[in-house]
Design an enzyme around this catalytic site. Sequence first.
Site, PDB file in Angstrom:
ATOM      1  N   ASP A   7       5.367  77.531  66.337  1.00  0.00           N
ATOM      2  CA  ASP A   7       5.380  77.657  67.793  1.00  0.00           C
ATOM      3  C   ASP A   7       3.915  77.637  68.248  1.00  0.00           C
ATOM      4  OD1 ASP A   7       4.401  80.186  67.210  1.00  0.00           O
ATOM      5  OD2 ASP A   7       5.943  81.278  68.326  1.00  0.00           O
ATOM      6  N   CYS A  63       4.597  81.368  63.065  1.00  0.00           N
ATOM      7  CA  CYS A  63       4.588  81.899  64.431  1.00  0.00           C
ATOM      8  C   CYS A  63       3.593  83.057  64.425  1.00  0.00           C
ATOM      9  CB  CYS A  63       6.000  82.306  64.877  1.00  0.00           C
ATOM     10  SG  CYS A  63       6.788  83.597  63.891  1.00  0.00           S
ATOM     11  N   GLY A  64       3.701  83.970  65.377  1.00  0.00           N
ATOM     12  CA  GLY A  64       2.734  85.057  65.421  1.00  0.00           C
ATOM     13  C   GLY A  64       2.801  85.961  64.204  1.00  0.00           C
ATOM     14  N   THR A  65       4.024  86.284  63.810  1.00  0.00           N
ATOM     15  CA  THR A  65       4.215  87.190  62.673  1.00  0.00           C
ATOM     16  C   THR A  65       4.954  86.552  61.502  1.00  0.00           C
ATOM     17  OG1 THR A  65       6.322  87.906  63.593  1.00  0.00           O
ATOM     18  CG2 THR A  65       4.378  89.212  64.197  1.00  0.00           C
ATOM     19  N   GLY A  66       5.615  85.446  61.730  1.00  0.00           N
ATOM     20  CA  GLY A  66       6.499  84.839  60.719  1.00  0.00           C
ATOM     21  C   GLY A  66       7.906  85.398  60.797  1.00  0.00           C
ATOM     22  N   GLY A  68      10.042  86.096  63.566  1.00  0.00           N
ATOM     23  CA  GLY A  68      11.005  85.393  64.425  1.00  0.00           C
ATOM     24  C   GLY A  68      11.468  84.100  63.781  1.00  0.00           C
ATOM     25  N   ARG A 107      -0.945  85.894  63.387  1.00  0.00           N
ATOM     26  CA  ARG A 107      -1.574  87.117  63.879  1.00  0.00           C
ATOM     27  C   ARG A 107      -1.688  88.169  62.776  1.00  0.00           C
ATOM     28  NH1 ARG A 107       2.101  86.594  69.337  1.00  0.00           N
ATOM     29  NH2 ARG A 107       0.799  85.016  70.316  1.00  0.00           N
ATOM     30  N   ARG A 132      20.847  86.151  36.314  1.00  0.00           N
ATOM     31  CA  ARG A 132      20.975  87.185  37.339  1.00  0.00           C
ATOM     32  C   ARG A 132      20.481  86.746  38.714  1.00  0.00           C
ATOM     33  NH1 ARG A 132      16.179  88.547  34.786  1.00  0.00           N
ATOM     34  NH2 ARG A 132      14.597  89.616  36.022  1.00  0.00           N
ATOM     35  N   HIS A 133      19.448  85.926  38.748  1.00  0.00           N
ATOM     36  CA  HIS A 133      18.929  85.526  40.066  1.00  0.00           C
ATOM     37  C   HIS A 133      19.912  84.607  40.782  1.00  0.00           C
ATOM     38  CE1 HIS A 133      15.329  87.568  39.038  1.00  0.00           C
ATOM     39  NE2 HIS A 133      15.008  86.735  38.068  1.00  0.00           N
ATOM     40  N   ARG A 136      22.865  86.544  42.128  1.00  0.00           N
ATOM     41  CA  ARG A 136      22.550  87.266  43.367  1.00  0.00           C
ATOM     42  C   ARG A 136      22.478  86.319  44.562  1.00  0.00           C
ATOM     43  NH1 ARG A 136      18.269  90.704  39.768  1.00  0.00           N
ATOM     44  NH2 ARG A 136      19.826  92.102  38.867  1.00  0.00           N
TER      45      ARG A 136
HETATM   46  C1  RB5 Z   1       5.105  84.483  70.492  1.00  0.00           C
HETATM   47  O1  RB5 Z   1       4.315  85.232  71.359  1.00  0.00           O
HETATM   48  C2  RB5 Z   1       5.591  85.378  69.346  1.00  0.00           C
HETATM   49  O2  RB5 Z   1       6.551  86.249  69.795  1.00  0.00           O
HETATM   50  C3  RB5 Z   1       6.121  84.526  68.210  1.00  0.00           C
HETATM   51  O3  RB5 Z   1       5.119  83.653  67.786  1.00  0.00           O
HETATM   52  C4  RB5 Z   1       6.563  85.218  66.944  1.00  0.00           C
HETATM   53  O4  RB5 Z   1       5.586  86.117  66.484  1.00  0.00           O
HETATM   54  C5  RB5 Z   1       7.888  85.793  66.930  1.00  0.00           C
HETATM   55  O5  RB5 Z   1       8.334  86.339  65.921  1.00  0.00           O
END
Ligand code: RB5
Length: 145
Positions: A7, A63-66, A68, A107, A132-133, A136
């Site tokens: 994104d 994305c910002g955190t991975g 979402g 981020r 096993r993997h 699962r």
């Molecule tokens: C966008 O601001 C942010 O919410 C998106 O990149 C992501 O971090 C969502 O998980």
Amino acid sequence: MLFIASDHAGFELKAAMLKELKGKTETEDLGTDSLESCDYPLFAKKLADKVLANSGSLGLLMCGTGIGMSIAANKLKGIRAAAVSDNVSAQFAREHNNANVLCLGSRVLNVKQALECLNAFLNAKFDTTSPRHQRRIDEITSFEK
Ligand code: RB5
């Protein structure tokens, strides 16, 4: 083939990763193409469809955190998306979880750290030395409707 998408928050990290991968790994960039705000689920779906349609391919979502991206991609049957922040988790995501999509946060990680995670992911293989993997993963797959 490594499909790549992000994104707006992951756009600059995506550009840096594409630059690093050039000439080393076959990639296809699925967008986004600018810093303009966009919705990550649409790019997660686009990439997941590509990974599912191309047997043996992998995906990289940013994305910002991975987080979402991973939540969205994991809604698609057959996708095992792992949001990680370190290379050990990236390696085990392939070896134990047979993850086919890696999700990274711009981020959370700098380019060097993100590249370490990606290289660990790409260099690892699903561990088939013990049943096993796979057992699962079959259990997880049985939860898919
Ligand atoms: C966008 O601001 C942010 O919410 C998106 O990149 C992501 O971090 C969502 O998980």
